[in-house]
Design a protein around this motif. Structure first.
Motif, PDB file in Angstrom:
ATOM      1  N   ALA A  62      12.070  14.594 -16.719  1.00 49.27           N
ATOM      2  CA  ALA A  62      10.782  14.833 -16.083  1.00 49.27           C
ATOM      3  C   ALA A  62       9.704  13.939 -16.676  1.00 49.27           C
ATOM      4  CB  ALA A  62      10.384  16.303 -16.231  1.00 49.27           C
ATOM      5  N   GLY A  63       8.886  13.373 -15.815  1.00 51.90           N
ATOM      6  CA  GLY A  63       7.777  12.550 -16.257  1.00 51.90           C
ATOM      7  C   GLY A  63       8.144  11.147 -16.680  1.00 51.90           C
ATOM      8  N   ARG A  64       9.312  10.686 -16.310  1.00 47.78           N
ATOM      9  CA  ARG A  64       9.742   9.341 -16.720  1.00 47.78           C
ATOM     10  C   ARG A  64       9.633   8.319 -15.599  1.00 47.78           C
ATOM     11  NH1 ARG A  64      14.380  10.457 -21.108  1.00 47.78           N
ATOM     12  NH2 ARG A  64      13.236  12.107 -22.126  1.00 47.78           N
ATOM     13  N   GLN A  65       9.160   8.747 -14.460  1.00 48.20           N
ATOM     14  CA  GLN A  65       9.043   7.870 -13.302  1.00 48.20           C
ATOM     15  C   GLN A  65       7.693   8.140 -12.660  1.00 48.20           C
ATOM     16  OE1 GLN A  65      11.993   6.218 -12.828  1.00 48.20           O
ATOM     17  NE2 GLN A  65      11.462   5.029 -11.048  1.00 48.20           N
ATOM     18  N   VAL A  66       7.036   7.103 -12.204  1.00 50.22           N
ATOM     19  CA  VAL A  66       5.787   7.273 -11.471  1.00 50.22           C
ATOM     20  C   VAL A  66       5.841   6.352 -10.258  1.00 50.22           C
ATOM     21  CG1 VAL A  66       4.517   5.533 -12.787  1.00 50.22           C
ATOM     22  CG2 VAL A  66       3.277   7.378 -11.689  1.00 50.22           C
ATOM     23  N   GLY A  67       5.288   6.826  -9.166  1.00 53.58           N
ATOM     24  CA  GLY A  67       5.299   6.027  -7.951  1.00 53.58           C
ATOM     25  C   GLY A  67       3.903   5.854  -7.400  1.00 53.58           C
ATOM     26  N   ALA A  68       3.717   4.766  -6.664  1.00 52.75           N
ATOM     27  CA  ALA A  68       2.434   4.500  -6.011  1.00 52.75           C
ATOM     28  C   ALA A  68       2.714   4.183  -4.542  1.00 52.75           C
ATOM     29  CB  ALA A  68       1.720   3.339  -6.678  1.00 52.75           C
ATOM     30  N   LEU A  69       2.199   5.018  -3.676  1.00 53.26           N
ATOM     31  CA  LEU A  69       2.335   4.821  -2.235  1.00 53.26           C
ATOM     32  C   LEU A  69       0.986   4.405  -1.685  1.00 53.26           C
ATOM     33  CD1 LEU A  69       3.931   5.130   0.458  1.00 53.26           C
ATOM     34  CD2 LEU A  69       3.066   7.468   0.534  1.00 53.26           C
ATOM     35  N   GLN A  70       0.965   3.288  -0.979  1.00 51.72           N
ATOM     36  CA  GLN A  70      -0.251   2.861  -0.304  1.00 51.72           C
ATOM     37  C   GLN A  70       0.059   2.886   1.186  1.00 51.72           C
ATOM     38  OE1 GLN A  70      -1.798  -1.048  -1.332  1.00 51.72           O
ATOM     39  NE2 GLN A  70      -3.846  -0.222  -1.079  1.00 51.72           N
ATOM     40  N   GLY A  78      -2.499   7.901  12.891  1.00 48.27           N
ATOM     41  CA  GLY A  78      -1.090   7.520  12.923  1.00 48.27           C
ATOM     42  C   GLY A  78      -0.765   6.514  11.829  1.00 48.27           C
ATOM     43  N   LEU A  79       0.351   6.718  11.168  1.00 49.10           N
ATOM     44  CA  LEU A  79       0.799   5.824  10.102  1.00 49.10           C
ATOM     45  C   LEU A  79       1.138   4.465  10.709  1.00 49.10           C
ATOM     46  CD1 LEU A  79       1.648   5.660   7.052  1.00 49.10           C
ATOM     47  CD2 LEU A  79       3.949   6.234   7.829  1.00 49.10           C
ATOM     48  N   THR A  80       0.520   3.398  10.188  1.00 46.62           N
ATOM     49  CA  THR A  80       0.786   2.055  10.714  1.00 46.62           C
ATOM     50  C   THR A  80       1.501   1.161   9.706  1.00 46.62           C
ATOM     51  OG1 THR A  80      -1.411   1.299  10.034  1.00 46.62           O
ATOM     52  CG2 THR A  80      -1.177   2.123  12.295  1.00 46.62           C
ATOM     53  N   GLY A  81       1.515   1.553   8.442  1.00 41.68           N
ATOM     54  CA  GLY A  81       2.211   0.755   7.442  1.00 41.68           C
ATOM     55  C   GLY A  81       2.146   1.417   6.087  1.00 41.68           C
ATOM     56  N   TYR A  82       3.001   0.957   5.182  1.00 41.25           N
ATOM     57  CA  TYR A  82       3.001   1.509   3.828  1.00 41.25           C
ATOM     58  C   TYR A  82       3.681   0.535   2.876  1.00 41.25           C
ATOM     59  CZ  TYR A  82       7.908   2.611   4.497  1.00 41.25           C
ATOM     60  OH  TYR A  82       9.262   2.509   4.725  1.00 41.25           O
ATOM     61  N   SER A  83       3.377   0.698   1.606  1.00 39.64           N
ATOM     62  CA  SER A  83       4.121   0.019   0.545  1.00 39.64           C
ATOM     63  C   SER A  83       4.371   1.061  -0.545  1.00 39.64           C
ATOM     64  CB  SER A  83       3.343  -1.176  -0.013  1.00 39.64           C
ATOM     65  OG  SER A  83       2.151  -0.755  -0.633  1.00 39.64           O
ATOM     66  N   TRP A  84       5.501   0.937  -1.208  1.00 35.88           N
ATOM     67  CA  TRP A  84       5.909   1.903  -2.227  1.00 35.88           C
ATOM     68  C   TRP A  84       6.389   1.154  -3.454  1.00 35.88           C
ATOM     69  CZ3 TRP A  84       5.692   6.595  -4.043  1.00 35.88           C
ATOM     70  CH2 TRP A  84       6.674   7.077  -4.895  1.00 35.88           C
ATOM     71  N   GLU A  85       5.902   1.558  -4.603  1.00 31.67           N
ATOM     72  CA  GLU A  85       6.348   0.978  -5.856  1.00 31.67           C
ATOM     73  C   GLU A  85       6.666   2.106  -6.825  1.00 31.67           C
ATOM     74  OE1 GLU A  85       4.763  -1.954  -9.417  1.00 31.67           O
ATOM     75  OE2 GLU A  85       3.604  -1.776  -7.578  1.00 31.67           O
ATOM     76  N   SER A  86       7.862   2.070  -7.370  1.00 29.89           N
ATOM     77  CA  SER A  86       8.289   3.075  -8.334  1.00 29.89           C
ATOM     78  C   SER A  86       8.474   2.398  -9.684  1.00 29.89           C
ATOM     79  CB  SER A  86       9.603   3.705  -7.881  1.00 29.89           C
ATOM     80  OG  SER A  86      10.009   4.711  -8.764  1.00 29.89           O
ATOM     81  N   THR A  87       7.907   3.000 -10.724  1.00 30.24           N
ATOM     82  CA  THR A  87       7.966   2.413 -12.059  1.00 30.24           C
ATOM     83  C   THR A  87       8.551   3.411 -13.038  1.00 30.24           C
ATOM     84  OG1 THR A  87       6.000   1.101 -11.593  1.00 30.24           O
ATOM     85  CG2 THR A  87       6.577   1.374 -13.901  1.00 30.24           C
ATOM     86  N   ARG A  88       9.544   2.963 -13.781  1.00 25.96           N
ATOM     87  CA  ARG A  88      10.127   3.804 -14.835  1.00 25.96           C
ATOM     88  C   ARG A  88       9.231   3.697 -16.067  1.00 25.96           C
ATOM     89  NH1 ARG A  88      13.745   7.192 -15.926  1.00 25.96           N
ATOM     90  NH2 ARG A  88      14.937   7.221 -17.825  1.00 25.96           N
ATOM     91  N   LEU A  89       8.853   4.831 -16.601  1.00 25.83           N
ATOM     92  CA  LEU A  89       8.000   4.855 -17.784  1.00 25.83           C
ATOM     93  C   LEU A  89       8.882   4.805 -19.028  1.00 25.83           C
ATOM     94  CD1 LEU A  89       5.414   7.529 -16.635  1.00 25.83           C
ATOM     95  CD2 LEU A  89       5.239   5.043 -16.513  1.00 25.83           C
ATOM     96  N   ASP A  90       8.994   3.616 -19.582  1.00 24.99           N
ATOM     97  CA  ASP A  90       9.795   3.421 -20.782  1.00 24.99           C
ATOM     98  C   ASP A  90       8.895   2.804 -21.862  1.00 24.99           C
ATOM     99  OD1 ASP A  90       9.544   0.681 -20.224  1.00 24.99           O
ATOM    100  OD2 ASP A  90      11.507   0.548 -19.280  1.00 24.99           O
ATOM    101  N   PRO A  91       9.423   2.484 -23.032  1.00 20.97           N
ATOM    102  CA  PRO A  91       8.574   1.948 -24.100  1.00 20.97           C
ATOM    103  C   PRO A  91       7.832   0.658 -23.732  1.00 20.97           C
ATOM    104  CG  PRO A  91      10.638   2.705 -25.012  1.00 20.97           C
ATOM    105  CD  PRO A  91      10.775   2.776 -23.511  1.00 20.97           C
ATOM    106  N   ASN A  92       8.268  -0.041 -22.691  1.00 21.57           N
ATOM    107  CA  ASN A  92       7.593  -1.271 -22.272  1.00 21.57           C
ATOM    108  C   ASN A  92       6.298  -1.010 -21.511  1.00 21.57           C
ATOM    109  OD1 ASN A  92       9.602  -2.978 -23.368  1.00 21.57           O
ATOM    110  ND2 ASN A  92      10.886  -2.586 -21.583  1.00 21.57           N
ATOM    111  N   VAL A  93       6.073   0.235 -21.092  1.00 21.17           N
ATOM    112  CA  VAL A  93       4.849   0.593 -20.375  1.00 21.17           C
ATOM    113  C   VAL A  93       3.863   1.145 -21.396  1.00 21.17           C
ATOM    114  CG1 VAL A  93       3.840   2.044 -18.585  1.00 21.17           C
ATOM    115  CG2 VAL A  93       6.131   1.080 -18.264  1.00 21.17           C
ATOM    116  N   ALA A  94       2.732   0.472 -21.524  1.00 18.93           N
ATOM    117  CA  ALA A  94       1.733   0.863 -22.523  1.00 18.93           C
ATOM    118  C   ALA A  94       1.061   2.177 -22.147  1.00 18.93           C
ATOM    119  CB  ALA A  94       0.678  -0.234 -22.662  1.00 18.93           C
TER     120      ALA A  94
END
Length: 108
Positions: A62-70, A78-94
């Motif tokens: 739990a809490g090791r992944q974060v996503g950003a949906l635009q 009406g939904l016309t478009g989207y982008s999705w980015e998922s980031t794993r929260l590991d020691p490389n993420v400050a």
């Protein structure tokens, strides 16, 4: 849609059940899915909708992944478009300095 322009479902029912829900409630625009059955990529459960996986639900992760949906919508909601980015929260993420300071302030 008499009351809402955009409908977002936050669900822990799992991807397969969320597809069933989307079919029964086609007015849903976005589904943020959780639960046991992971969704590796965004899916389109019904035309004009998108479903993304918040995080894979398993013990100790739990809490090791974060996503950003635009998402973009037209004037009718009406939904016309989207982008999705998922980031794993590991020691490389400050750590965020403000959040880290807040957490430190909570310690006795």
């Amino acid at each position: 849609r008499a009351e809402a322009d955009i409908i977002i479902l936050l669900s822990n029912a799992g991807a397969e059940m969320n597809k069933i829900i989307a079919a029964q409630v086609p007015e849903i625009d976005i589904i943020i899915s959780g639960g046991k059955d992971p969704l590796s990529l965004p899916a389109q459960p019904t035309p004009g909708s998108v479903m993304v996986q918040a995080e894979h639900s398993s013990a100790g992760s739990a809490g090791r992944q974060v996503g950003a949906l635009q998402a973009t919508f037209n004037g009718l909601g009406g939904l016309t478009g989207y982008s999705w980015e998922s980031t794993r929260l590991d020691p490389n993420v400050a750590d965020d300095p403000e959040v880290a300071a807040w957490v430190e302030s909570l310690k006795p």
